[in-house]
Design an enzyme around this catalytic site. Structure first.
Site, short mmCIF file in Angstrom:
data_model
loop_
_atom_site.label_atom_id
_atom_site.label_comp_id
_atom_site.label_asym_id
_atom_site.label_seq_id
_atom_site.Cartn_x
_atom_site.Cartn_y
_atom_site.Cartn_z
N SER A 104 -9.50 -1.22 7.34
CA SER A 104 -8.97 -0.95 6.00
C SER A 104 -8.23 -2.11 5.35
O SER A 104 -7.90 -2.05 4.17
CB SER A 104 -8.06 0.27 6.02
N SER A 113 -9.57 1.21 3.15
CA SER A 113 -8.79 2.05 2.27
C SER A 113 -7.70 1.31 1.49
O SER A 113 -7.22 1.83 0.49
CB SER A 113 -8.13 3.15 3.10
N LYS A 119 0.87 -1.18 0.00
CA LYS A 119 0.00 0.00 0.00
C LYS A 119 0.90 1.23 0.00
O LYS A 119 1.96 1.24 0.65
CB LYS A 119 -0.86 -0.05 1.26
#
Ligand SMILES: [Mg+2]
Ligand SMILES: [Zn+2]
Lengths: 94, 493, 474
Positions: B178, B154, B79
């Site tokens: 997330s 996310s 990420k």
């Protein structure tokens, strides 16, 4: 639940310029959120200690032994403005 | 089967038996990404040359008998809020357009030390704030099961990349769900370890007391493999905990007979019938494995989202203060009136107004409000007290049960744009996950089939603090019974 | 006319004497090139995290006893939020509701008697960087070398009733901090800075007046001047029927007045909350005792002891005690030298003059106690005279050599024959003065002066006077 004036004050504390439309929208959204979080007021929490850390690890520290930091090129690699090894900003008048 | 379909463990086996090379793995994954990521849009950045070079180096090490560790030759996607030395790290924000960290995150060091390589940086909601990946300032990521739908967030990019077979493994971060929520919506395994299990050094902070790096994989065994690599105390993170790292892979088959699952009743109260049916079917599988299942109550569940949003945004309002255009990051030159930015206060206001997206601004404002004079006790302190009550609920429940089982998300993947105008309904996507960030417990989203729209459904397993091996064993043995497909066909609806 | 009384509280920031910063391992050396002592952590780069310097906590605990403070059983850090270019994270890590020390006091001397000043709290925090505002450029320059340096902020109760008391309080505090080697208290380098909170009220009034704050005073004298000015300013406002407005002021050195920096409306809302990146600290009794057992003797106690042991005055002790290194030097010499008063005179005379002339601090004084005693012993045994000793002192300081290397040529001339010869030469050279001696005994001094010149100061004056007497009387 929140006045536009208060949103302006908060935005200033957070150093966030809001356009007029943003002010409107934020006042509405924050109002909704505040109504939602006010739910917590239902609960009586008298005497309940606060939890800051889910898992407590007390007394974590390091020895006082120096290490070299970043090189000058690394310090300023990501910097938007510098001069003679200083970061610069428009003059702050005191 | 082809390389992109294999699990990390299978690829390891093929590498060890010299049936494939690391270079072949890298090439095959890059091919698949080139073919499909134009539609999925899971990656923000891939350094192809570096990846191929690292793959070659790995092959060389193997041929010389100098294998570094258990990830030798295996790529991992990150990420884009995990810092990579000298490699652009953006948090999907315009306020960090050209940030090249002079350090690797702890997890990156660990991956490299065990022979793994970094495949690329994945898309996300800006500063990890969002549940749909629509708050990325670059582009939206699409759910590989249905390209019209969101992948969750996310860590949507990492979830989608694993689901689409672009990478066997990926890391994300989980502050309120997330990792688990996008894993649930994409139908892969998403593990949020115990708070403090994995060092946060090099993870760009959102809500520091809640943030935890977690794994994406298409099998529970792969999650165990990656966790083994990244877990452990790091002196640079004062909240990383000094607890021995278990050999998670070895414990996957510990018997479940006589173990107890608790079903928190509050998590099933208003649940969609179809989703409930899928999850109850999973519960039956556990029963068939000799697990006892009983209902349990977590009475303060309904307050979790409110407490979470106060704590997370308060911490975020401070964590994001550093993006002020002075020492690094975006500095506005021109203001809204199209004139030159001239004084310090204007630099602050304009850089932040232009650099941050809407959702980030919203959360900074909410957090600033909750901490501001006159509201601190009513909101922030109150939320920390509620956190105590929630934590006590879970501790109590886990005295009686080995694990808790809940849905991961109240809904399956929804169409892009559906909730973007309604922040509160977006926040409620995290209703089943935030609790365990507040309490710190490890939690894992496990895929359990698809709904009528052919979108994945997942359930969440919650363990005792630092008992990741337990939830991984439950997930692994369930997986063996059910063989849910975790690789998406990549299609439009 | 109404009489007013002043009420002051002081907030003193001292840099702790650590090798590294509060939350990262950057060096704290003063005076390095700009931004050369900066790392990813103190630059506040995304993803970096603070780790507490143990030495800083230990130094804070070390001061507890001297300030008669209670030590918190549990202490933690908090974030103090505000935007300024010298603060890269947008917040300062400080301590809010659980400071490491609280509820203490120190005694200060006043013209009447010693007075107790209470200390409300002392907490740890990180220093900010430095801003440089230069004429002739449109920019302000930021140096982050200082950012993250550990500070102890010591907050007094509003017990200080005059600018002079503020001055004594600071002096006393500084002596303690230097003694315990908590801080070097170097004010030029900014290791000690002071904020003053001040209000006035008509004598006899019970309620407190509205207070103003004067920030960032970096000399004790400025504290005294600024406080006097501000008290007078407030008095004038009240006498004119005005109201004191809460506000933050700065001391303008050039204009010698306090200037408003921000009014109450612009007051900060710091939004303190617990630092989530750091756990709490449990201060065990064991740790406290360990630190307590290693404490050096405190200035007041040391002064009392020295007065008795060496029979020197309180005033002279105050001179020695003001800097711990001076007192340490003094006592190091007295281990092998038995004349405290003689040594004291040297310290107050030659040594002090030497340091002033060369702009040196006592730590940099080049003659080690061992060598200094050798010089004093030569004088004590009358091997050299006082003038010679002073010259040798200068040479020793200059070259680092020992007294013996110079004393040979400075040895006193005591040989009668040799002296008689020089005396005869003098009389021959200035017969008129010699003649005068017969009628005016004071003229003898002039003869002795001539004699010293010729003997390069080595002549034994007592013997020489006798010989002159004999020669002139003949
Ligand atoms: Mg302070
Ligand atoms: Zn540093």
């Amino acid at each position: 639940m929140i006045e536009k004036k208060e949103v302006q004050h908060i935005a200033n504390l957070a150093r966030l310029r809001l356009s007029e439309e943003e002010e409107e929208a934020m006042t509405q959204h924050l109002g909704q959120m505040i109504t939602y979080i006010n739910k917590l007021k239902e609960l009586d929490t008298t005497g309940v200690p606060p939890t800051v850390h889910a898992v407590e690890m007390p007394n974590v520290w390091r020895e006082d032994t120096p290490c070299s930091g970043l090189s000058s090129s690394e310090v300023f690699q990501n910097s938007p403005a510098m001069q003679d090894n200083f970061f610069t900003v428009p003059k702050v008048v005191k | 089967m082809s390389i992109p379909e294999y699990s990390a463990v299978k690829l390891k086996e093929l590498l060890e038996t010299k049936q494939i090379s690391a270079l072949e793995i890298a090439r095959a994954l890059l091919d698949r990404i080139k073919k499909h990521d134009a539609e999925v849009k899971s990656f923000l950045y891939i350094d192809e040359d570096l990846l191929l070079k690292e793959a070659q180096a790995s092959d060389q090490r193997r041929s010389q008998g100098k294998v570094r560790g258990i990830l030798e030759g295996i790529p991992v996607a990150l990420k884009d809020n995990i810092c990579t030395k000298g490699q652009r790290t953006t948090c999907a924000s315009q306020i960090l357009p050209r940030f090249f960290p002079p350090y690797n995150a702890h997890v990156v060091e660990k991956i490299q030390a065990s022979g793994g390589s970094i495949l690329g940086k994945t898309n996300m909601d800006e500063f990890a704030m969002g549940s749909s990946c629509e708050n990325s300032s670059f582009f939206n990521t699409h759910n590989p099961w249905n390209l019209n739908c969101i992948p969750g967030g996310s860590s949507g990019g990492s979830a989608a990349a694993v689901t689409a077979g672009f990478t066997p493994l990926a890391l994300g971060s989980d502050t309120g769900g997330s990792v688990r929520q996008p894993a649930g919506l994409c139908g892969v395994f998403g593990l949020k370890p115990t708070y403090g299990r994995v060092s946060r050094f090099g993870l760009i902070a959102y809500g520091s007391s809640l943030d935890q790096i977690g794994t994406f994989s298409r099998s529970a065994r792969d999650a165990a493999l990656l966790l083994e690599v990244i877990a452990g105390r790091d002196q640079r993170d004062s909240t990383s905990v000094d607890q021995p790292v278990s050999s998670y892979q070895e414990k996957l088959l510990s018997s479940l007979k006589g173990k107890k699952i608790g079903l928190p009743q509050e998590y099933f109260e208003n649940l969609d019938e179809e989703m409930k049916a899928s999850i109850m079917a999973a519960v039956e599988v556990f029963r068939s494995l000799g697990v006892e299942v009983e209902e349990v109550s977590l009475p303060h569940t309904q307050y979790a989202v409110a407490a979470y949003y106060i704590i997370a945004t308060a911490e975020a309002s401070a964590n994001l203060a550093r993006y002020d255009g002075i020492h690094y990051g975006y500095r506005a030159e021109i203001n809204a009136q199209n004139t030159k930015v001239e004084d310090l206060q204007e630099i602050y206001h304009e850089s932040r107004a232009q650099g941050f997206g809407n959702e980030v601004k919203r959360r900074i404002l909410l957090g600033t409000y909750a901490l501001s004079s006159g509201y601190y006790d009513a909101y922030y302190v109150k939320a920390l007290q509620v956190r105590t009550l929630i934590k006590r609920d879970i501790e109590k429940a886990l005295e009686k049960f080995d694990v808790l089982l809940t849905p991961t998300s109240p809904v399956s993947a929804f169409p892009l744009g559906e909730k973007i105008e309604d922040p509160l309904s977006m926040y409620l996507c995290d209703i089943y996950t935030v609790t365990f960030n507040l309490s710190g417990n490890p939690a894992l989203s496990v895929p359990c089939g698809h709904d009528k729209k052919d979108l994945p459904v997942g359930f969440q397993l919650v363990g005792k603090l630092f008992k990741e091996e337990e939830i991984l064993a439950f997930a692994h043995q369930y997986e063996k019974e059910t063989l849910v497909n975790t690789l998406a066909p990549i299609k439009k609806a | 006319m109404t009489e007013f009384e002043i009420i002051m509280g002081l907030e003193v920031h001292v840099q702790l004497l650590t090798s590294t910063k509060m939350f990262c391992s950057c060096s704290t050396t003063f005076g390095s090139p700009p931004n050369s002592q900066v790392c990813s952590i103190c630059l506040g780069l995304p993803g970096t995290l603070p780790v507490v310097n143990k030495k800083a906590v230990e130094l804070a605990l070390k001061v507890a006893h001297a300030l008669n403070c209670q030590v918190a059983e549990v202490t933690k850090f908090d974030r103090k939020n505000y935007f300024y270019p010298d603060l890269p994270k947008g917040y300062q890590i400080s301590q809010f509701d659980q400071p490491i020390l609280h509820s203490g006091h120190i005694m200060i001397p006043t013209p009447k008697e010693d007075k107790k000043i209470r200390i409300t709290r002392a907490h740890m925090e990180e220093d900010a960087g430095k801003m440089i505002h230069q004429e002739g450029t449109p920019y302000s320059f930021i140096d982050l070398n200082r950012v993250g340096t550990p500070l102890l902020e010591i907050v007094s109760a509003p017990d200080i009733e005059s600018p002079d008391e503020a001055y004594s309080y600071l002096k006393e505090l500084k002596a303690i901090l230097e003694y315990l080697e908590i801080s070097d208290c170097n004010m030029q380098e900014g290791s000690l800075r002071c904020d003053v909170n001040l209000s006035i009220r008509p004598k006899g009034q019970k309620t407190m007046g509205t207070r103003t704050e004067i920030k960032n005073l970096n000399s004790f004298n400025f504290v005294r001047l600024a406080a006097s000015y501000e008290a007078e300013r407030q008095k004038q406002v009240v006498l004119r029927g005005g109201k004191i407005e809460q506000g933050t002021y700065l001391w303008d050195e050039n204009e010698q007045k306090t200037k408003l920096m921000r009014s109450k409306e612009d007051a900060h809302d710091y939004r303190y909350f617990p630092e989530p990146d750091l756990g709490s600290f449990l201060i065990s009794k064991d740790l406290q005792e360990k630190i307590h057992s290693q404490l050096p003797e405190l200035p007041r106690i040391r002064s009392k002891r020295m007065q008795e042991e060496y029979k020197i005055s309180e005033k002279d002790c105050a001179f020695l005690i003001e800097q711990k290194v001076v007192a340490d030097y003094f006592e190091a010499c007295l281990k092998k030298f038995s004349e405290p008063q003689e040594l004291l005179n040297w310290m107050k005379g030659q040594v002090r003059t030497y340091l002033n002339e060369h702009d040196l601090a006592m730590v940099d004084f080049p003659i080690p106690p061992k060598n200094f005693i050798e010089l004093l012993e030569l004088l004590q045994k009358k091997t050299i005279n006082r003038n010679a000793a002073k010259e040798i002192f200068e040479q020793m300081a200059k070259t680092g050599k020992r007294a013996k290397e110079f004393s040979q040529q400075k040895q006193k001339i005591t040989d009668e024959n040799e002296l008689r010869q020089i005396c005869q030469e003098v009389i021959k050279a200035v017969p008129q003065i010699a003649e005068d001696c017969r009628t005016n005994p004071k003229a003898m001094n002039a003869l002795v002066g001539q004699l010293m010149k010729r003997s390069k100061g080595r002549a034994d004056v007592d013997i020489a006077r006798r010989i002159f007497g004999e020669l002139i009387g003949e």
